[in-house]
Design an enzyme around this catalytic site. Structure first.
Site, mmCIF file in Angstrom:
data_model
loop_
_atom_site.group_PDB
_atom_site.id
_atom_site.type_symbol
_atom_site.label_atom_id
_atom_site.label_comp_id
_atom_site.label_asym_id
_atom_site.label_seq_id
_atom_site.Cartn_x
_atom_site.Cartn_y
_atom_site.Cartn_z
ATOM 1 N N ASP A 498 0.844 -1.184 0.000
ATOM 2 C CA ASP A 498 0.000 0.000 0.000
ATOM 3 C C ASP A 498 0.886 1.243 0.000
ATOM 4 O O ASP A 498 1.869 1.331 0.748
ATOM 5 C CB ASP A 498 -0.876 -0.020 1.254
ATOM 6 C CG ASP A 498 -1.788 1.182 1.356
ATOM 7 O OD1 ASP A 498 -2.699 1.298 0.528
ATOM 8 O OD2 ASP A 498 -1.583 2.002 2.277
ATOM 9 N N GLU A 535 1.677 0.305 -4.928
ATOM 10 C CA GLU A 535 1.224 1.598 -5.426
ATOM 11 C C GLU A 535 2.410 2.562 -5.481
ATOM 12 O O GLU A 535 2.927 2.955 -4.434
ATOM 13 C CB GLU A 535 0.149 2.173 -4.513
ATOM 14 C CG GLU A 535 -1.124 1.347 -4.480
ATOM 15 C CD GLU A 535 -2.131 1.927 -3.515
ATOM 16 O OE1 GLU A 535 -3.215 2.319 -3.965
ATOM 17 O OE2 GLU A 535 -1.838 2.002 -2.311
#
Length: 894
Positions: A498, A535
């Site tokens: 993340d 990400e």
């Protein structure tokens, strides 16, 4: 997050994550006149044992004042309280080149050198309050501020601490516990009702205690006496172990257990046979939330639990096996580590007290009722980490004790048995809390170290919550150690990071190196086969490499670690994540070729121009987002992938297939079906909506490199237009595997907090029964998607390894020619020709270079579930492909 939006319970604030346009980044603050004394801030930074950097005047008369018990204050313009001092000498020219390279955000700060006579006081000073003091020539106090100490702690302690054992350890069955707390004045171990002194190692700052075998299975906490800058006093914190491997209910205490204990291994665990490893560039990934998977599945015996993945005959597991057979290789689990915002006992979990099914499809009542229970219900996406290396207790049959360990392992077994490998979504970029908050862990043990601090000493929150600082050695080590534990002890096959762009590139490469060192003989797993992606967004205080080289899209190219690509995603859907008007159309939602009534789409000429540019973005995506791939764009220009514009950034950034991960929807923002509901003309029939869903997904499925899909998307999954369902409960989030239960559309207006501005657009859509698909549309879309998966998995041309191979095999023969049709993309790939026809009419695509060549519809589609695509044809004489409306057709030579 995936470049859309997320809102977490911990922050209770909306966070916008720009996919490519950075927010204001941290920049070096030029040396200037010092501010008035303010000890609530920490504007000076002690970066190594010899150097303090401070944004105060060069050549100033400065010193450090310190007091182990605290008490230093400013009263009437002067320091008060008993304190000792460390003399500082100004450094002409400021920081050295090496220091500026290590701390680029401090490059313009003035530098001060610790007086050699006072170096013996440094370690003692760090265990108490430290204040930087600047005085005028006459001795008057000009400035005073707290001091950030991350750099000096790393310099003094990290060389030894990074090699020390941390957390629970066992030697011939005898347990020991170790914790890194270099600034603590005292640490004791609270275990089994006893208080045990811990011994401090001076070189590493690690505290340790060993005990009898009777400690095994006992709950424990550390009792840490330490100076806490957030409250400016010495505190005694009772805190769990950041290296805990087991917990009691609601994370009240750590549990001293050995993950190698055979009692924690389900039957067959040691001899578990995994499905063959799929290389990252070929990975087809289903993104799945543990609770979403089964909580609405009446055929599951363990609804909402890890054990639901062992219910072989449930609708959910049957569907996963179908996907695996078609070519899905991984299930990506949303965060399943210890979550900070879910009550773990089922008896303490709130449930909506309304008959939700009784309200109208466009009612406000459902979201209001769900919202009343949201803070205490069983649902959250899980992006609020409390303990990084323990499974979440609310998904276990009993959160007390070690069942969560056993049942997580059973879940992995169940997925592996279904032919699927397991990816964990990991969230090391922030914690659920910091400082002295109840759910703060790291910051209660080494205050001000594990969290990333801004220039004034406050904790950065650009990720949504209290950012961590993996650029600091021991936070970086925690990331590596935690990932390795999940890989070795839980046999996890991949990790999705993340907000990976908030990590240093070096930290993610260290993870890769540590995993590569795992071997089946030594560790029970082959670490080289574990996939990594994340990400790579570029925003916040670290944007544009302001503090370190980030793990962003551009920087990770060529590392073998993939980043999510937002380029084709936006082109396929239309617009961007933050559009005020959700009706902005794209390639797969009717831009120019099937316009809706939204004025945000512009004039017909503007729509056509934007559509052709979108097609160029999708072409780049189909290559694997390669920066160096050369082609003719829709305007007839010779360009490379890097030369195609995406909101001011290069569209192509990958060095090889596998660097970029393609997707059309994920857990963030509206599900693909909901996005198309907003964007397609209102009168579009349900059958055509289903076809556009398949076509949109196909741009990812048939691209080079890996692709990810939100679980249930092949079943036209809807969240009733909810753009941010992180805390929207089971009502909006549950996957409906049985088409007779619908797809989730029309379950009421989505929660007001993140969606109310779109209610005027969504209300008439939800009220229209024609927009709710039936079994024919749901089943047809899923079967057509599985056909495309199978086609991709059986054609080697979709698995090219280098830019050179892609350049040689892949082309867009009509791009930039009079034959290029708005709304249609024709791709030639080795012996294949793929035509994406997103228009509402049948289209012909004549490729003159193929005149006389023999092509026919690919056998997978010719024998597949989609009756419409079977009418696609090819005229050999003219080299013309005929493709039905809203269809992707694949033709094979021969």
């Amino acid at each position: 997050m995936t470049g859309f939006v997320r809102r977490t319970a911990a922050a209770a604030a909306l966070v916008l994550v720009a996919a490519t346009v950075p927010l204001t980044g941290a920049v070096a603050v030029p040396a200037s006149a010092p501010a008035a004394p303010d000890l609530a801030k920490a504007e000076a930074q002690w970066i190594d044992r010899d150097t303090v950097a401070w944004n105060t005047g060069a050549g100033a008369d400065a010193e450090l004042a310190y007091a182990r018990k605290g008490g230093i204050a400013v009263d009437d313009g002067e320091l008060t309280g008993a304190a000792r001092r460390i003399r500082l000498d100004p450094v002409p020219g400021g920081l050295t080149d090496a220091q500026r390279a290590k701390f680029p955000h401090l490059r313009a700060y003035a530098a001060f050198r610790v007086d050699p006579r006072d170096r013996g006081r440094v370690r003692t000073a760090l265990t108490g309050q430290v204040v930087a003091v600047h005085r005028a020539a006459g001795g008057d106090l000009r400035a005073a501020t707290g001091v950030q100490t991350q750099g000096v702690l790393d310099d003094l302690y990290a060389p030894a601490a990074t090699k020390a054992a941390l957390g629970p350890g066992f030697t011939r069955g005898r347990p020991s516990l170790t914790v890194w707390a270099p600034t603590a004045q005292d640490v004791r171990l609270d275990i089994g009702g006893r208080s045990v002194p811990m011994r401090r190692d001076a070189a590493s700052g690690v505290w340790s205690a060993a005990g009898p075998k009777s400690w095994y299975g006992k709950p424990y906490r550390y009792v840490v006496k330490v100076w806490a800058p957030s409250v400016r006093k010495v505190v005694t914190n009772k805190v769990t172990d950041p290296y805990a491997t087991a917990l009691t209910t609601d994370s009240a205490r750590s549990l001293l257990v050995d993950l190698d204990d055979p009692k924690l291994a389900p039957e067959g665990w040691r001899t578990l046979r995994k499905p063959p490893a799929t290389p990252l560039r070929d990975a087809q990934i289903q993104e799945l939330h543990v609770r979403d998977f089964s909580v609405g599945d009446r055929t599951a015996a363990h609804r909402g639990q890890y054990l639901a993945f062992t219910d072989r005959t449930s609708d959910g597991m049957r569907h996963l096996r179908k996907l695996a057979k078609a070519g899905t290789s991984y299930v990506h689990l949303l965060p399943a580590f210890d979550i900070g915002t879910i009550p773990e006992r089922k008896s303490e979990q709130a449930v909506p007290d309304c008959d939700l099914a009784s309200f109208a499809a466009d009612s406000e009542e459902q979201q209001a009722c769900v919202g009343k229970a949201a803070a205490k219900d069983a649902y959250n996406w899980g992006y609020d980490p409390l303990h990084y290396t323990v499974p979440e207790g609310s998904y276990a049959s009993d959160p007390e004790g070690t069942r969560r360990t056993v049942e997580f392992r059973k879940m992995v077994q169940g997925l592996n048995g279904a032919g699927l490998r397991t990816v964990m979504d990991v969230v090391y970029n922030h914690t659920v809390a910091s400082g002295q908050a109840d759910k703060s862990v790291l910051d209660k043990i080494v205050p001000g170290y594990y969290q990333r601090l801004l220039a004034d000493g406050s904790v950065a929150t650009s990720t949504c919550c209290a950012n961590t600082a993996p650029e600091n050695a021991m936070m970086g080590r925690l990331v590596v150690d935690s990932v390795v534990t999940w890989a070795r002890q839980y046999k996890v096959d991949g990790f999705r990071f993340d907000l990976m762009g908030h990590h240093p590139k070096a930290n993610i490469l260290a993870v890769r190196k540590a995993l590569d060192a795992l071997t089946p003989k030594k560790d029970g797993v082959d670490g080289k086969k574990i996939v990594l992606y994340g990400e790579g967004w570029n925003f916040g205080e670290i944007a544009d490499d302001a503090r370190f080289e980030q793990a962003t899209q551009r920087n990770m190219a060529g590392t073998g670690i993939a980043t999510f690509s937002d380029r084709a995603r936006d082109a396929v859907r239309g617009g961007g994540p933050f559009d005020e008007d959700p009706g902005v159309q794209g390639f797969a939602s009717g831009l120019h070729t099937d316009p809706n009534t939204s004025k945000a789409n512009g004039t017909p000429a503007e729509q056509k121009a934007r559509l052709l540019h979108y097609q160029d973005l999708i072409k780049v995506g189909l290559t694997g987002n390669l920066a160096g791939y050369a082609f003719t764009d829709s305007a007839g220009r010779k360009v490379t992938g890097a030369g195609v514009d995406y909101n001011g950034a290069p569209a192509g950034y990958a060095a090889a297939p596998g660097d970029a991960l393609a997707y059309a929807d994920a857990h963030d923002n509206e599900a693909l079906y909901d996005a198309l509901a907003f964007k397609l003309p209102r009168q579009t029939p349900a059958a055509d909506r289903a076809r556009m869903q398949v076509l949109a997904s196909a741009t990812a499925t048939l691209s080079q490199g890996p692709a990810l899909y939100q679980a249930g998307s092949d079943l036209l999954r809807s969240k009733s237009l909810d753009r941010n369902s992180y805390d929207s409960g089971d009502w909006f989030n549950a996957i409906h595997w049985d088409c007779r239960d619908g797809n989730g559309f029309g379950r009421g207006l989505p929660p007001a907090a993140d969606n109310k501005n779109k209610w005027p657009y969504g209300k008439p859509l939800l009220a229209d029964p024609a927009l709710s698909p039936g079994c024919a549309e749901i089943g047809g879309a899923s079967a057509a998607y599985r056909d495309l998966l199978k086609l991709r998995a059986t054609e080697p041309a979709f698995s090219l390894a280098t830019t050179g191979q892609v350049q040689k095999a892949l082309s867009f023969p009509l791009s930039g020619t009079p034959g290029e049709t708005p709304g249609v993309i024709t791709m030639r790939l080795g012996d294949l020709v793929v035509v994406f026809n997103a228009t509402p009419q049948e289209r012909t695509q004549r490729v003159a270079a193929l005149e006389g060549a023999a092509y026919s519809l690919h056998p997978v589609q010719a024998r597949g579930a989609d009756e419409v695509v079977k009418s696609a044809s090819y005229a050999r004489r003219s080299g013309t492909f005929h493709v039905p409306a809203r269809t992707v057709a694949v033709f094979r030579r021969g």
